[in-house]
Design a protein around this motif. Structure first.
Motif, mmCIF file in Angstrom:
data_model
loop_
_atom_site.group_PDB
_atom_site.id
_atom_site.type_symbol
_atom_site.label_atom_id
_atom_site.label_comp_id
_atom_site.label_asym_id
_atom_site.label_seq_id
_atom_site.Cartn_x
_atom_site.Cartn_y
_atom_site.Cartn_z
ATOM 1 N N GLY A 1 12.871 43.318 -41.832
ATOM 2 C CA GLY A 1 14.132 44.021 -41.575
ATOM 3 C C GLY A 1 13.945 45.293 -40.761
ATOM 4 N N ASP A 2 12.875 46.027 -41.064
ATOM 5 C CA ASP A 2 12.634 47.292 -40.359
ATOM 6 C C ASP A 2 12.420 47.076 -38.863
ATOM 7 N N ASP A 3 11.719 45.974 -38.540
ATOM 8 C CA ASP A 3 11.490 45.657 -37.121
ATOM 9 C C ASP A 3 12.822 45.457 -36.406
ATOM 10 N N MET A 4 13.741 44.735 -37.085
ATOM 11 C CA MET A 4 15.029 44.461 -36.472
ATOM 12 C C MET A 4 15.828 45.753 -36.312
ATOM 13 N N LEU A 5 15.871 46.565 -37.365
ATOM 14 C CA LEU A 5 16.626 47.818 -37.303
ATOM 15 C C LEU A 5 16.078 48.730 -36.211
ATOM 16 N N LYS A 6 14.741 48.754 -36.091
ATOM 17 C CA LYS A 6 14.110 49.597 -35.091
ATOM 18 C C LYS A 6 14.459 49.117 -33.681
ATOM 19 N N TYR A 7 14.385 47.784 -33.491
ATOM 20 C CA TYR A 7 14.710 47.208 -32.184
ATOM 21 C C TYR A 7 16.148 47.524 -31.798
ATOM 22 N N ARG A 8 17.038 47.383 -32.771
ATOM 23 C CA ARG A 8 18.450 47.640 -32.494
ATOM 24 C C ARG A 8 18.703 49.101 -32.183
ATOM 25 N N SER B 1 25.172 31.424 -43.391
ATOM 26 C CA SER B 1 24.973 32.455 -42.366
ATOM 27 C C SER B 1 23.790 33.363 -42.748
ATOM 28 N N LEU B 2 23.581 33.578 -44.042
ATOM 29 C CA LEU B 2 22.407 34.343 -44.483
ATOM 30 C C LEU B 2 21.105 33.595 -44.199
ATOM 31 N N LEU B 3 21.141 32.276 -44.388
ATOM 32 C CA LEU B 3 19.939 31.477 -44.122
ATOM 33 C C LEU B 3 19.608 31.466 -42.634
ATOM 34 N N LEU B 4 20.662 31.289 -41.796
ATOM 35 C CA LEU B 4 20.459 31.318 -40.339
ATOM 36 C C LEU B 4 19.885 32.672 -39.932
ATOM 37 N N SER B 5 20.453 33.708 -40.519
ATOM 38 C CA SER B 5 20.000 35.059 -40.228
ATOM 39 C C SER B 5 18.524 35.229 -40.607
ATOM 40 N N SER B 6 18.140 34.744 -41.802
ATOM 41 C CA SER B 6 16.741 34.842 -42.247
ATOM 42 C C SER B 6 15.819 34.156 -41.257
ATOM 43 N N LEU B 7 16.243 32.968 -40.812
ATOM 44 C CA LEU B 7 15.434 32.203 -39.863
ATOM 45 C C LEU B 7 15.205 32.987 -38.574
ATOM 46 N N ILE C 1 15.614 36.254 -38.021
ATOM 47 C CA ILE C 1 14.876 37.510 -38.214
ATOM 48 C C ILE C 1 13.369 37.209 -38.236
ATOM 49 N N THR C 2 13.009 36.075 -38.849
ATOM 50 C CA THR C 2 11.600 35.675 -38.865
ATOM 51 C C THR C 2 11.118 35.342 -37.458
ATOM 52 N N LEU C 3 11.955 34.599 -36.708
ATOM 53 C CA LEU C 3 11.596 34.263 -35.325
ATOM 54 C C LEU C 3 11.458 35.518 -34.458
ATOM 55 N N GLY C 4 12.158 36.576 -34.872
ATOM 56 C CA GLY C 4 12.090 37.843 -34.153
ATOM 57 C C GLY C 4 10.680 38.413 -34.100
ATOM 58 N N GLN C 5 9.805 37.903 -34.964
ATOM 59 C CA GLN C 5 8.407 38.331 -34.931
ATOM 60 C C GLN C 5 7.710 37.808 -33.678
ATOM 61 N N ILE C 6 8.248 36.703 -33.133
ATOM 62 C CA ILE C 6 7.668 36.145 -31.902
ATOM 63 C C ILE C 6 8.151 36.967 -30.713
ATOM 64 N N THR C 7 9.466 37.051 -30.574
ATOM 65 C CA THR C 7 10.032 37.921 -29.542
ATOM 66 C C THR C 7 11.332 38.525 -30.066
ATOM 67 N N PRO C 8 11.525 39.843 -29.875
ATOM 68 C CA PRO C 8 12.670 40.528 -30.497
ATOM 69 C C PRO C 8 14.035 40.049 -30.004
ATOM 70 N N PHE D 1 15.320 37.381 -30.491
ATOM 71 C CA PHE D 1 15.906 36.617 -31.593
ATOM 72 C C PHE D 1 16.755 37.497 -32.520
ATOM 73 N N PHE D 2 16.461 38.808 -32.535
ATOM 74 C CA PHE D 2 17.271 39.713 -33.348
ATOM 75 C C PHE D 2 18.704 39.755 -32.824
ATOM 76 N N ILE D 3 18.835 39.647 -31.500
ATOM 77 C CA ILE D 3 20.164 39.653 -30.877
ATOM 78 C C ILE D 3 20.809 38.273 -31.049
ATOM 79 N N ILE D 4 20.014 37.216 -30.775
ATOM 80 C CA ILE D 4 20.510 35.841 -30.925
ATOM 81 C C ILE D 4 21.047 35.640 -32.336
ATOM 82 N N GLN D 5 20.367 36.246 -33.300
ATOM 83 C CA GLN D 5 20.741 36.132 -34.708
ATOM 84 C C GLN D 5 22.210 36.489 -34.932
#
Ligand SMILES: [Zn+2]
Length: 245
Positions: A96-103, A168-174, A176-183, A185-189
């Motif tokens: 979550g922190d990675d996503m918040l930081k990216y945003r 929608s929470l499950l899609l989001s979890s997926l 956010i995890t993919l965001g570890q590959i390239t950020p 995905f945080f936006i796509i999420q």
């Protein structure tokens, strides 16, 4: 006729008609224990997997058949919501922190974050689960108000909302995890989540025209804004209380 060892009811057939317990023949054997175990694990997984898949592909169809009384074939709505929320909170805990930081970097104004800002983020992260619990009745409320000729009452709309917020929470979890590959995905999420909600609500309310899709968007935006106002009010109250004491 068999005497149910659980509730003492007399019944015929394989299950007690009063409490639902399975008929027991003789003493426990290793084979029975093993079969029970396999059934519990795989039936649970299969039902969960099938429910998730159906909810993604044809959400309205599944919910409508559930509301028509077909319960046994599907993973129950509240359990699915809790399962998804737990999965989301675990994923968010790690990434979550990675996503918040990216945003926040995307909307960075160049200034250092204030101490209050960090405190605020920490507070909101701590209450994340409460926010999702609140979203269920709020979104249901707006659906029931905006689609007055819908044939479902508030309780039935709640079932629908539990299911789709779960997905929608499950899609989001997926993502956010993919965001570890390239950020990216945080936006796509966010986009995927929004598209899914619009798709599911439009189907559930039989909305097909462009205008009704815009209406669905308004329902979603109103729900999230209401939630944001509630969060803001509670956070301000919290800080005022903190400063006072
Ligand atoms: Zn019984």
């Amino acid at each position: 006729m068999t005497n149910c060892p659980n509730c003492l009811n007399q019944f015929s057939g394989n299950y007690c008609n009063n409490c639902g317990q399975k008929k027991i023949v003789g003493r426990l054997t290793t084979k029975i224990v093993f079969t029970d175990f396999v059934e519990a694990v795989f039936l649970f997984d299969f039902k969960l997997f099938k429910t998730i898949l159906d909810l993604i592909v044809k959400p309205a169809k599944l919910v409508k058949s559930y509301l028509n009384g077909k319960h046994k074939s599907y993973f129950p709505p509240f359990k699915l919501f809790l399962f998804s929320l737990t999965a989301y909170l675990i994923i968010f805990h790690f990434f979550g922190d990675d996503m918040l930081k990216y945003r926040s970097d995307l909307f960075d104004d160049g200034n250092e974050a204030f101490d209050e800002e960090l405190q605020l983020t920490a507070l909101m992260k701590k209450n994340l689960n409460i926010y999702f619990f609140l979203l269920i009745p709020i979104l249901s409320f707006f659906i029931s108000k905006f689609y007055r000729n819908l044939n479902y009452n508030y309780a039935e709309i709640l079932i629908f909302t539990l299911y789709i917020i779960g997905i929608s929470l499950l899609l989001s979890s997926l993502f956010i995890t993919l965001g570890q590959i390239t950020p990216i995905f945080f936006i796509i999420q966010t986009v995927i989540q929004l598209c899914y909600l619009v798709y599911a609500i439009s189907r559930f309310t039989n909305s097909k025209s462009l205008l009704s899709i815009i209406k669905t968007l308004i329902v979603i935006i109103l729900s999230y804004s209401t939630l944001a106002i509630i969060i803001a009010t509670s956070v301000v109250t919290y800080f005022v209380y903190l400063i006072d004491s």
